[in-house]
Motif scaffolding. Structure first.
Motif, PDB file in Angstrom:
ATOM      1  N   GLU A   1       0.838  -1.207   0.000  1.00 36.69           N
ATOM      2  CA  GLU A   1       0.000   0.000   0.000  1.00 36.69           C
ATOM      3  C   GLU A   1       0.868   1.252   0.000  1.00 36.69           C
TER       4      GLU A   1
ATOM      5  N   SER B   1      -5.708   1.181   4.556  1.00 36.76           N
ATOM      6  CA  SER B   1      -6.875   2.037   4.349  1.00 36.76           C
ATOM      7  C   SER B   1      -7.368   2.064   2.913  1.00 36.76           C
ATOM      8  N   ARG B   2      -6.536   1.625   1.979  1.00 33.78           N
ATOM      9  CA  ARG B   2      -6.889   1.790   0.567  1.00 33.78           C
ATOM     10  C   ARG B   2      -6.769   0.515  -0.263  1.00 33.78           C
TER      11      ARG B   2
ATOM     12  N   ARG C   1     -13.432  -3.286   0.619  1.00 34.44           N
ATOM     13  CA  ARG C   1     -12.250  -3.529  -0.224  1.00 34.44           C
ATOM     14  C   ARG C   1     -12.013  -4.999  -0.527  1.00 34.44           C
TER      15      ARG C   1
ATOM     16  N   LYS D   1      -0.961   4.771  -6.414  1.00 39.52           N
ATOM     17  CA  LYS D   1      -2.151   5.328  -5.768  1.00 39.52           C
ATOM     18  C   LYS D   1      -1.791   5.820  -4.372  1.00 39.52           C
ATOM     19  N   GLY D   2      -2.680   6.586  -3.775  1.00 34.92           N
ATOM     20  CA  GLY D   2      -2.507   7.031  -2.399  1.00 34.92           C
ATOM     21  C   GLY D   2      -1.330   7.968  -2.227  1.00 34.92           C
TER      22      GLY D   2
END
Length: 348
Positions: free
Chosen positions: A38, A71-72, A104, A342-343
């Motif tokens: 992540e 979280s993602r 998710r 991402k993120g």
């Protein structure tokens, strides 16, 4: 936009060079690698489920733990062998995990693959009905599971203890939207069409249990095209997801070459052989300099057709090595496929 995640088989054992000598090692390192992925901006952390072997076997505790630490990133399976599953209990476990993750969970399910146990599902209490095959039983379990996830009533209410309610009660908890995030691991073009007709996403690995003489990526791209055609014909009201898996081992430094340099000579082409008596085609591994791998994957017909690429990781080499390998892929390979981090990684 292409999504890229990792796929871990969760191997563990007290063998030379292993960083996952126990099941606890494999589980905790799976969590840590998902956190690292992540942070790198990757999109998914997926785990193979395999019974009666020193691999991951019970995915939901692991996926829930990852969901609580992230979280993602998507969390998922590739795949759960539905021969072994109690559909209603699995629906409860999946819904609870999805609620913890905030929606998710990407749940890959299938009939399963060859395994070390003979009639392993029977040891769990599941045997085919008269006239059924193991594959039929897996599909029956999958249908019951999907109905439960969708909120169908499954057991008659007892008004004495259900607040006066009558009719059929659904399982609890439920997680809205989970039914659209179920994937079928299809090993043939025919099963891909079947999955599309039922409204399941497609998950295709590095093995197809059929062979037409064309390169693996072209056969898999044909499978994907047939899936999409069947999906459109069925009139489902959403776009499907499609993932493919690849063994991607970039040789970026001496440590990489020490581990996998010989693999570049052995595994750079498709293999054809019999699996359970069926002629099957196995996709090649992508081993070499990162720029060369990027060019080869960009020319892979199935990788280009799919929206999600899952790269397998040698999990027994530990979190630090696998995080380094994923960083190399994210930096030097994935951008050539149309991927962007991402993120927070996208802003660094």
């Amino acid at each position: 936009m292409k999504r890229i995640g990792f796929l871990s088989f969760g191997h563990w054992g007290p063998v030379q060079g292993s960083h996952t000598r126990t099941a606890r090692d494999a589980l905790l390192q799976g969590i840590d690698l998902a956190v690292a992925a992540e942070e790198l901006g990757l999109d998914g952390a997926f785990f193979r489920v395999h019974h009666f072997a020193r691999q991951q076997a019970s995915p939901f505790p692991l996926l829930a733990a990852i969901a609580a630490r992230t979280s993602r990133i998507e969390v998922g399976t590739a795949v759960v062998d539905m021969r072994y599953e109690n559909p209603l209990y699995m629906a409860e476990e999946a819904a609870a995990t999805d609620l913890i993750s905030g929606g998710r969970l990407q749940l890959g399910i299938s009939r399963g693959s060859p395994e070390p146990a003979r009639n392993g599902a029977a040891a769990f209490g599941y045997v085919p009905h008269e006239g059924e095959t193991d594959a039929d039983m897996a599909r029956r379990h999958a249908a019951d599971f999907r109905r439960a996830v969708a909120g169908a009533g499954v057991v008659e209410a007892d008004p004495r203890y259900a607040g006066g309610a009558t009719g059929l009660l659904p399982i609890q908890p439920r997680s809205d939207g989970l039914g659209e995030r179920i994937w079928w691991g299809a090993g043939t073009r025919k099963t891909a069409v079947w999955a599309a007709e039922l409204g399941m996403n497609l998950m295709s690995s590095t093995l197809l249990t059929e062979d037409t003489g064309v390169p693996f990526d072209e056969l898999q791209a044909e499978q994907i095209a047939m899936f999409r055609e069947a999906w459109a014909a069925a009139g489902h009201g959403r776009e499907p997801r499609v993932s493919v898996s690849r063994s991607v081992l970039p040789l970026a430094d001496e440590e990489d070459r020490r581990y996998f340099g010989l693999s570049a000579l052995r595994e750079g082409r498709d293999q054809v052989g019999a699996l359970d008596g069926v002629l099957s085609r196995f996709g090649k591994s992508y081993v070499g300099e990162p720029d060369a791998i990027a060019a080869d994957l960009a020319a892979d017909a199935a990788v280009q057709s799919a929206d999600t690429l899952l790269v397998t990781v040698p999990n027994q080499l530990g979190v630090a090595y696998n995080a380094k390998m994923l960083e190399t892929i994210a930096t030097h390979v994935a951008p050539a496929l149309g991927w962007q981090p991402k993120g927070s990684a996208a802003r660094t």
